[in-house]
Enzyme design. Structure first.
Site, mmCIF file in Angstrom:
data_model
loop_
_atom_site.group_PDB
_atom_site.id
_atom_site.type_symbol
_atom_site.label_atom_id
_atom_site.label_comp_id
_atom_site.label_asym_id
_atom_site.label_seq_id
_atom_site.Cartn_x
_atom_site.Cartn_y
_atom_site.Cartn_z
ATOM 1 N N SER A 28 -5.672 5.806 -6.011
ATOM 2 C CA SER A 28 -5.259 4.510 -5.471
ATOM 3 C C SER A 28 -6.007 4.322 -4.168
ATOM 4 O O SER A 28 -5.858 5.114 -3.242
ATOM 5 C CB SER A 28 -3.750 4.506 -5.199
ATOM 6 O OG SER A 28 -3.451 3.504 -4.250
ATOM 7 N N HIS A 53 -7.268 2.751 -9.511
ATOM 8 C CA HIS A 53 -5.970 2.060 -9.514
ATOM 9 C C HIS A 53 -5.968 1.126 -8.309
ATOM 10 O O HIS A 53 -6.042 1.577 -7.163
ATOM 11 C CB HIS A 53 -4.868 3.119 -9.413
ATOM 12 C CG HIS A 53 -3.483 2.570 -9.337
ATOM 13 N ND1 HIS A 53 -2.717 2.297 -10.458
ATOM 14 C CD2 HIS A 53 -2.705 2.272 -8.271
ATOM 15 C CE1 HIS A 53 -1.527 1.858 -10.079
ATOM 16 N NE2 HIS A 53 -1.492 1.825 -8.757
ATOM 17 N N ASP A 55 -4.148 -1.709 -6.108
ATOM 18 C CA ASP A 55 -2.792 -2.189 -5.810
ATOM 19 C C ASP A 55 -2.821 -3.599 -5.230
ATOM 20 O O ASP A 55 -3.258 -3.801 -4.095
ATOM 21 C CB ASP A 55 -2.126 -1.238 -4.806
ATOM 22 C CG ASP A 55 -1.805 0.109 -5.430
ATOM 23 O OD1 ASP A 55 -1.024 0.141 -6.389
ATOM 24 O OD2 ASP A 55 -2.343 1.122 -4.952
ATOM 25 N N MET A 57 -0.628 -6.630 -3.853
ATOM 26 C CA MET A 57 0.707 -6.913 -3.305
ATOM 27 C C MET A 57 0.701 -8.306 -2.682
ATOM 28 O O MET A 57 -0.266 -8.671 -2.006
ATOM 29 C CB MET A 57 1.073 -5.890 -2.236
ATOM 30 C CG MET A 57 0.979 -4.455 -2.696
ATOM 31 S SD MET A 57 1.605 -3.352 -1.419
ATOM 32 C CE MET A 57 1.096 -1.761 -2.085
ATOM 33 N N HIS A 88 -2.610 -2.840 -10.518
ATOM 34 C CA HIS A 88 -1.157 -2.684 -10.361
ATOM 35 C C HIS A 88 -0.648 -3.924 -9.636
ATOM 36 O O HIS A 88 -0.765 -4.041 -8.416
ATOM 37 C CB HIS A 88 -0.851 -1.403 -9.571
ATOM 38 C CG HIS A 88 0.601 -1.150 -9.406
ATOM 39 N ND1 HIS A 88 1.096 -0.141 -8.621
ATOM 40 C CD2 HIS A 88 1.684 -1.770 -9.940
ATOM 41 C CE1 HIS A 88 2.423 -0.151 -8.666
ATOM 42 N NE2 HIS A 88 2.803 -1.144 -9.451
ATOM 43 N N MET A 90 1.802 -5.850 -8.050
ATOM 44 C CA MET A 90 3.121 -5.888 -7.385
ATOM 45 C C MET A 90 3.321 -7.286 -6.809
ATOM 46 O O MET A 90 3.303 -7.501 -5.590
ATOM 47 C CB MET A 90 3.173 -4.799 -6.301
ATOM 48 C CG MET A 90 3.228 -3.403 -6.903
ATOM 49 S SD MET A 90 2.910 -2.114 -5.695
ATOM 50 C CE MET A 90 1.127 -2.070 -5.772
ATOM 51 N N MET A 159 7.251 4.191 -11.753
ATOM 52 C CA MET A 159 7.051 4.330 -10.308
ATOM 53 C C MET A 159 7.859 5.516 -9.785
ATOM 54 O O MET A 159 9.042 5.672 -10.115
ATOM 55 C CB MET A 159 7.503 3.062 -9.577
ATOM 56 C CG MET A 159 6.600 1.852 -9.769
ATOM 57 S SD MET A 159 4.891 2.110 -9.257
ATOM 58 C CE MET A 159 5.043 2.460 -7.496
ATOM 59 N N GLY A 164 5.126 -0.628 -2.693
ATOM 60 C CA GLY A 164 4.876 -1.362 -1.453
ATOM 61 C C GLY A 164 4.003 -0.618 -0.462
ATOM 62 O O GLY A 164 3.254 -1.245 0.280
ATOM 63 N N PHE A 165 4.102 0.702 -0.453
ATOM 64 C CA PHE A 165 3.366 1.458 0.556
ATOM 65 C C PHE A 165 2.876 2.784 -0.004
ATOM 66 O O PHE A 165 3.570 3.406 -0.820
ATOM 67 C CB PHE A 165 4.271 1.739 1.772
ATOM 68 C CG PHE A 165 4.778 0.481 2.424
ATOM 69 C CD1 PHE A 165 4.019 -0.169 3.388
ATOM 70 C CD2 PHE A 165 5.990 -0.078 2.032
ATOM 71 C CE1 PHE A 165 4.468 -1.355 3.967
ATOM 72 C CE2 PHE A 165 6.444 -1.263 2.592
ATOM 73 C CZ PHE A 165 5.689 -1.902 3.563
ATOM 74 N N GLY A 166 1.714 3.214 0.477
ATOM 75 C CA GLY A 166 1.240 4.554 0.149
ATOM 76 C C GLY A 166 1.918 5.572 1.055
ATOM 77 O O GLY A 166 2.613 5.223 2.015
ATOM 78 N N ASP A 193 3.074 6.938 -10.370
ATOM 79 C CA ASP A 193 2.443 6.370 -9.176
ATOM 80 C C ASP A 193 3.402 6.474 -7.997
ATOM 81 O O ASP A 193 4.495 5.907 -8.035
ATOM 82 C CB ASP A 193 2.102 4.893 -9.460
ATOM 83 C CG ASP A 193 1.454 4.196 -8.275
ATOM 84 O OD1 ASP A 193 1.034 4.873 -7.318
ATOM 85 O OD2 ASP A 193 1.372 2.947 -8.322
ATOM 86 N N GLY A 194 2.966 7.185 -6.976
ATOM 87 C CA GLY A 194 3.735 7.279 -5.740
ATOM 88 C C GLY A 194 4.044 8.711 -5.371
ATOM 89 O O GLY A 194 4.795 9.399 -6.072
ATOM 90 N N GLY A 215 -2.862 8.523 -4.266
ATOM 91 C CA GLY A 215 -3.469 7.832 -3.131
ATOM 92 C C GLY A 215 -3.778 8.787 -2.008
ATOM 93 O O GLY A 215 -4.845 9.398 -1.956
HETATM 94 C C1 DX5 Z 1 2.646 2.098 -3.858
HETATM 95 C C2 DX5 Z 1 1.378 1.979 -4.659
HETATM 96 C C3 DX5 Z 1 0.707 3.253 -4.889
HETATM 97 C C4 DX5 Z 1 0.266 3.984 -3.659
HETATM 98 C C5 DX5 Z 1 0.131 5.428 -4.006
HETATM 99 O O1 DX5 Z 1 3.347 0.920 -3.948
HETATM 100 O O2 DX5 Z 1 1.665 1.417 -5.921
HETATM 101 O O3 DX5 Z 1 -0.380 3.109 -5.808
HETATM 102 O O4 DX5 Z 1 -0.927 3.543 -3.115
HETATM 103 O O5 DX5 Z 1 -0.167 6.139 -2.857
HETATM 104 P P1 DX5 Z 1 0.423 7.590 -2.601
HETATM 105 O O6 DX5 Z 1 -0.160 8.483 -3.650
HETATM 106 O O7 DX5 Z 1 -0.019 7.896 -1.226
HETATM 107 O O8 DX5 Z 1 1.919 7.494 -2.729
HETATM 108 ZN ZN ZN Z 2 0.116 1.506 -7.428
#
Ligand code: DX5
Ligand code: ZN
Length: 246
Positions: A28, A53, A55, A57, A88, A90, A159, A164-166, A193-194, A215
């Protein structure tokens, strides 16, 4: 833990069909230096990524905002046809971006079940636009809600954090969902993912996930190539073991 063990036993017992899926690792790029997105994507592909991947948002479905189809179009132009783009989405009203994403060069359109009232029509639209179909569920959504659509999609995304956040903590209690999906749909691509990285990959692999989004664990590593290779080898071994157990 007991629930997970029971699920794993059920996976082994009830996997009835051939296993068409393979281990694929998709970084990601959310956690990369976004001012150099193109070169970061190239770096990930050179380090052995199977797909990217991406993302998307909208600041509405999730409390964060990233990029949309114009960025995807630029990435496709600069990277060429090879990298597989798993979008992805969102976003609220995912219906509105299908055509634009297809035209921009997206390969797979992964929408959230929670974001639409008509998944069937959306699946059809994505397919007619020439993309593969991914269907994602947030941690609070049960796998039973995804089940009616599972035979119509290419990939289910479970998920393992709130989207929303890495950089969030992996939710191991999502693994029974993966396990159940694998037991019921043995050849479906199942993505997690996550918070996925070397510390959490074993339970994802044992549960039956084969598409691994990572990510911060990959992008933040000093040696992304070896992290990607490690994630892939853990998943490949689990796939092989499952096929021998049958
Ligand atoms: C979160 C994203 C993920 C995120 C994964 O909402 O969908 O794809 O970037 O990052 P990591 O692996 O750091 O959780
Ligand atoms: Zn994602």
């Amino acid at each position: 833990m007991l629930l997970l063990a029971l699920c794993q036993a059920a996976c082994r017992q009830y996997s009835r069909y051939s296993m068409a899926y393979s281990a694929k690792i998709g970084p990601s790029i959310l956690s990369s230096d976004l001012s150099c997105l193109g070169s970061e994507c190239v770096r990930m592909m050179e380090c052995g990524a199977d797909y990217l991947h991406l993302d998307v948002m909208d600041g509405h479905f999730v409390p964060n905002i990233t990029f949309g189809h114009p960025m995807v179009e630029c990435l496709r132009k600069s990277l060429g046809q090879e990298p597989f783009f798993d979008m992805h989405m969102m976003v609220s009203r995912p219906e509105q971006w299908v055509k634009a994403m297809a035209a921009a060069g997206a390969n797979q359109y992964t929408f959230h079940l929670e974001a639409t009232s008509n998944p069937g029509a959306l699946i059809k639209d994505i397919r007619e636009s020439g993309m593969k179909v991914g269907l994602a569920i947030k941690p609070g959504t049960t796998v039973k809600e995804l089940e009616p659509w599972a035979s119509q999609i290419d990939m289910a995304l479970v998920m393992t954090v709130e989207p929303g956040f890495g950089g969030q903590k992996f939710m191991e209690d999502m693994m029974p969902k993966v396990c159940w999906l694998r037991s019921q749909f043995p050849s479906l691509d199942i993505e997690v993912d996550g918070g996925v990285g070397p510390d959490s990959i074993h339970c994802c692999a044992e549960a039956g996930a084969n598409m691994i989004v990572s990510g911060s664990a990959v992008i933040g590593s000093e040696d992304p190539r070896s992290v990607i290779a490690h994630l892939r080898s853990v998943v490949s071994e689990a796939i092989q073991k499952r096929s021998l157990d049958r």
